[in-house]
Design a protein around this motif. Structure first.
Motif, short mmCIF file in Angstrom:
data_model
loop_
_atom_site.label_atom_id
_atom_site.label_comp_id
_atom_site.label_asym_id
_atom_site.label_seq_id
_atom_site.Cartn_x
_atom_site.Cartn_y
_atom_site.Cartn_z
N ASP A 85 83.62 -0.63 30.74
CA ASP A 85 82.40 -0.63 31.50
C ASP A 85 81.32 -1.40 30.56
N PRO B 28 84.30 7.83 28.23
CA PRO B 28 84.75 7.34 29.61
C PRO B 28 84.63 5.73 29.72
N GLN B 29 84.08 5.28 28.99
CA GLN B 29 83.83 3.58 29.14
C GLN B 29 85.09 2.94 28.51
MG MG Z 1 81.44 4.22 33.11
#
Ligand code: MG
Ligand code: ADP
Length: 258
Positions: free
Chosen positions: A233, A220-221
């Motif tokens: 991120d 998800p980063q």
């Molecule tokens: Mg994140």
């Protein structure tokens, strides 16, 4: 005055007093519920009330930074929600007809809601804003094809914890990297993802600010931009070699992405 008239007069007076007393009680109850409804828990009435706390000013040394542009970001209209994490939330917007991503503090995210169970909202919000500021500072230094490109930012953090910190980042817009997207990729596209990851890890070892510890390297980063995978991120990145505090830290085998 006759006895019956006197009695009626007393009855009227008594009823008036009861009526007025009831009206007073109802009015007080309504006032109390309104006051308690707007009372902010855990925030003292003086300095930490979020509705009275001013937004921090801009640090003087940022005035000359070409990427810092609060006027521009304050007047952008966010078009739609893209994704959120525990700390930050991302919207898409248009700048000179080009799509961009706008990242800011996620007020309803797990970070703030968990923190607010024991600490003031202001403190929790400021901690989240500080994470964005850390990301801004790293994005200024880390220019690489595997790291999202920052276009503008706004950071207002000059005061201490008596003001509300504020941070917004505008970057190129990508597609969140979902499991479904990974599953739908051709083998060529998958190979490109692995190459991008290897490229990023290599850059982390030789970045201009020193060795980078990619402490939260998870799907998800990352986002996808034209088939390229980019890290978005950066607030968990550790700059510099990890230090040994005890002998055991240096003798045990620790898997560390540097
Ligand atoms: Mg994140
Ligand atoms: N430039 C971007 N374009 C599109 N989506 C993005 C972009 N940057 C972040 N995202 C999405 O927003 C989510 C939250 O951002 P992130 O920085 O990871 O916040 P958090 O620190 O809360 O995890 C990410 O998981 C990613 O899917």
């Amino acid at each position: 005055m006759s006895a019956s008239r006197q009695w009626r007069y007393r009855m009227f007076l008594g009823l008036m007093i009861v009526y007025m007393a009831t009206a007073c009680i109802v009015a007080c109850a309504l006032l109390w519920t309104t006051v308690t409804q707007y009372k902010v828990e855990n925030i003292s009435d003086t300095t930490e009330n979020q509705f009275l706390v001013p937004i921090c000013g801009i640090k003087k040394d940022l005035y000359s930074d070409p990427h810092m542009n609060c006027d521009l970001l304050d007047h952008l209209s966010y078009e739609k929600f893209v994704a959120n994490g525990w700390t930050k939330i991302v919207y898409s917007a248009k700048l000179n007809n080009q799509p961009i991503a706008i990242k800011t503090v996620n007020l309803k995210g797990k970070d703030i809601t968990d923190c607010a169970k024991t600490k003031s909202i202001l403190l929790c919000h400021n901690r989240a804003a500080e994470k964005l500021v850390k990301e801004i500072n790293l994005l200024k230094e880390l220019k690489h094809e595997t790291i999202i490109q920052m276009k503008h930012y706004c950071a207002k953090t000059s005061e201490d914890n008596l003001c509300m910190k504020y941070a917004v980042i505008a970057t190129e817009l990508g597609d969140p990297l979902t499991n479904l997207k990974l599953l739908q990729m051709t083998w060529d596209q998958r190979r490109k993802i692995i190459q991008d990851l290897a490229n990023l890890v290599n850059y982390a070892q030789h970045s201009p600010v020193g060795v980078l510890g990619l402490a939260d390297l998870r799907r998800p980063q990352f986002v996808l931009i034209n088939g390229n995978m980019k890290l978005t991120d950066l607030d968990d990145i550790i700059v510099g070699e990890p230090r040994c505090v005890t002998n055991a830290d240096c003798s045990s085998t620790v898997f560390y992405l540097t």
